[in-house]
Write a protein that holds these residues in place. Sequence first.
Motif, short mmCIF file in Angstrom:
data_model
loop_
_atom_site.label_atom_id
_atom_site.label_comp_id
_atom_site.label_asym_id
_atom_site.label_seq_id
_atom_site.Cartn_x
_atom_site.Cartn_y
_atom_site.Cartn_z
N GLN A 77 5.86 2.34 -17.22
CA GLN A 77 7.19 2.50 -17.81
C GLN A 77 8.27 2.52 -16.72
N LEU A 78 7.98 3.23 -15.63
CA LEU A 78 8.96 3.29 -14.54
C LEU A 78 9.16 1.90 -13.93
N ALA A 79 8.06 1.15 -13.82
CA ALA A 79 8.15 -0.21 -13.27
C ALA A 79 8.96 -1.10 -14.20
N TYR A 80 8.75 -0.95 -15.50
CA TYR A 80 9.45 -1.76 -16.51
C TYR A 80 10.96 -1.50 -16.43
N ILE A 81 11.33 -0.21 -16.39
CA ILE A 81 12.75 0.14 -16.30
C ILE A 81 13.35 -0.45 -15.02
N THR A 82 12.63 -0.29 -13.93
CA THR A 82 13.13 -0.75 -12.63
C THR A 82 13.35 -2.26 -12.62
N GLU A 83 12.41 -2.97 -13.25
CA GLU A 83 12.55 -4.44 -13.30
C GLU A 83 13.82 -4.88 -14.00
N LYS A 84 14.26 -4.07 -14.98
CA LYS A 84 15.45 -4.42 -15.76
C LYS A 84 16.75 -4.03 -15.05
N VAL A 85 16.62 -3.31 -13.94
CA VAL A 85 17.82 -2.91 -13.20
C VAL A 85 18.22 -4.06 -12.27
N VAL A 86 19.47 -4.45 -12.37
CA VAL A 86 19.93 -5.61 -11.61
C VAL A 86 19.82 -5.36 -10.10
#
Length: 293
Positions: A165-174
């Motif tokens: 989940q943390l990786a998923y959120i991070t990927e969506k951060v520009v």
Amino acid sequence: MTRRAVRPLLGAHFSISGGLHKALYAGKKYGCTAVQIFTKNASTWKERTLTNQDIEAFGLARQEIGITAISSHTAYLINLGSPEKKKFDLSVNALICEMARSHQLGIPWVVHHPGAHMGSGEAEGMERVAGGINRVLAECHGEGPRLLLETCAGQGTTLGHTFEQLAYITEKVVENERIGFCLDTCHIFAAGYDIRTEETYRETMHAFDKILGLDRLMVIHLNDAKRRLGSRIDRHHHIGKGKIGRKGFSLIMNDERLAHIPKILETPKKEGLIDWDRRNLNTLRALRKQNHP
Ligand SMILES: [Zn+2]
């Protein structure tokens, strides 16, 4: 040739009552080399505007004491996963203010719980969290502290209880190069990641490295857990007294890959006559000494 032992970056979260700089002096009293603070009252929405005096006193204390490994922790009310627009907007604003205050104080890391989806679903919640972070980082420009997403216990609808989940959120951060991570031992244990034996510790750290990257791990919270593995209940306990036990903390304290990462206690302070910060810090120091005479 004598080998100089690396002094671990070890400390605790200290109160700022009486002034932000008071937390640094508390750290000094306990022989800390790292400190965590709130930069405002953590249980209200009310923001705090730093005065020049606040900033100066903090800078002077830091210089005098020599502690540079300082993290701030965001207020508890902030929820970037909130489906309520008003709450979400308040949260974005509060996080912008936190980043700005920490920048003014020269604090390199802001530790933040990603958020809770409040029943709107994990996927939607994570989108909102990433969207909120994008707004915050755009507003704070390229300067200032790194935003650290903390591993969470998964209590209620909180997000960030799996590394994925943390990786998923991070990927969506520009601007995701401005994101790092904070690993909380109690939270990952409550979320189901075991660290009690050499084997399970190795597996958990391997998963963290593979999914999030140890190079992005910037702060570690050292808390034992009152509840069992996978309970998803966030209750901190004294080091060695909880369900994780001394072995897990010994493995962390002696893991050379983590030697340079600040390790911060967030355990209960005074209970009865015992000064638990002193006791927990001494327990951790002793655990390290076992293998580093
Ligand atoms: Zn924590």
